[in-house]
Design a protein around this motif. Structure first.
Motif: not given
Length: 362
Positions: A141-162
């Motif tokens: 569960a912790q591994q899934r949470f870390a992966a999901n959190a990284s994905h969710e945080l990466r999405t707005p950063l990627a949009i901002s960069k674009a």
């Protein structure tokens, strides 16, 4: 790490204990026989006729050597038999030790699965297997949470960069529209970060406890979200009794707000209803948030408290949040020693019940 001096193995200790006990029992038996013979006395006949030999002399000449041989035999037999018996008795413990080393090497999926009938070693092995299963589930569960959190945080950063790259490539691009979109993306990133902080705080239970009335908390959350309910065409109703519990007012308000917000944005498109109710039971207080909505399957309901899990309408809603609403509710509930129950309503929608310990004197 505490470095201790090497000592005798448990098997050797059991062997020596078994051999020592066997020798002691044998020695006591020989002493008892010797005393009996000394008290009775023995007769020895020679060529001149019957001559009575002193009991002590006969004992030393006849019985003592035999007794010494018996003692030596008992020692050898006790050591050999004790070593074999101790090995058989400690075989389950050796199996548990090997399993522990395997798990320490990183194999959380390993299980002992001790065969045989129920005994102390079997209970220990079963408890160890249960602990491993819970640990494996928690780590996954912790591994899934870390992966999901990284994905969710990466999405707005990627949009901002674009967005910034587009603006850099086209200097004549409408900056007002760019700023608005960046503001929206950054707001989502901030909301996600704050949600992660709330989740971490609740997990660590690092909060002061004081008496809280859940009915007042429910009224405050409903009043705050009433404009949003009106915007979505949802009727929000609150009722119930005073429900005193002990905990963090801020976290319990966050819990209630998340529940009401979730009930608003995942309701019927028109003429939806939400019922918020508080009550008192013999040893607990109860907060129930119930809403109309689409039909939900039990399988989907069972996953809604997982971090970043979204139902059928969550991805498409402008008020979808960050996917941590019910996960935060679950964590806050557990941090307050409560229970959270999610039930699909037969007519559609969801019923969520939070049960917390009643405050002393409440």
């Amino acid at each position: 790490m505490d470095r201790r001096q090497p000592g005798l193995s448990v098997r050797l200790k059991l062997t020596l204990s078994y051999a020592g006990f066997l020798m002691l029992a044998g020695a006591l038996l020989l002493v008892a026989v010797g005393v009996f013979l000394l008290r009775q006395g023995w007769l020895q006949t020679n060529e001149a006729g019957a001559v009575r030999v002193t009991p002590g002399t006969l004992f030393l000449r006849g019985f003592a050597p035999t007794a010494a041989v018996v003692v030596v035999f008992l020692l050898v037999f006790g050591l050999l038999g004790g070593w074999i018996l101790a090995g058989r008795m400690l075989a389950p413990l050796d199996r548990i030790t090997q399993a522990t080393r395997t798990v320490a090497a990183g194999s959380l999926s390993h299980r002992i699965r001790m065969p045989g009938r129920e005994d102390e070693f079997r209970e220990l092995a079963d408890a160890f297997d249960m602990m491993l299963a819970q640990l494996e589930t928690h780590v996954a569960a912790q591994q899934r949470f870390a992966a999901n959190a990284s994905h969710e945080l990466r999405t707005p950063l990627a949009i901002s960069k674009a967005l910034i790259d587009v603006a850099r490539a086209d200097p004549n691009h409408d900056t007002g529209e760019l700023v608005d979109r960046l503001h929206t993306v950054n707001t989502r990133a901030i909301d996600l970060t704050e949600a992660l902080l709330v989740l971490s705080r609740a997990n660590q239970r690092s909060f002061a406890r004081e008496q809280v009335d859940l009915s007042l908390v429910a009224e405050e959350a409903a009043e705050t979200l009433h404009p949003l309910a009106g915007k979505h065409g949802v009727t929000l109703e609150t009722s119930g009794d005073i429900a005193p519990t002990t905990g963090s007012p801020a976290l319990l308000l966050q819990l209630t707000t998340n529940l009401v917000h979730n009930a608003i944005v995942h309701n019927l498109p028109q003429q939806g209803t939400i019922w918020v109710h508080t009550g008192v039971r013999p040893h607990t207080v109860v907060l129930t948030v119930e809403n109309t909505g689409e039909q939900l399957t039990p399988q989907l309901v069972a996953t809604l408290t997982e971090p970043f899990q979204r139902g059928t309408e969550r991805i498409h809603s402008d008020q979808a949040g960050v996917g941590l609403g019910l996960a935060i509710v679950k964590t806050i509930t557990e941090a307050h020693d409560g229970t959270l129950t999610l039930t699909a309503r037969p007519a559609g929608g969801l019923r969520i019940t939070v049960e917390l310990p009643v405050a002393s004197g409440g």
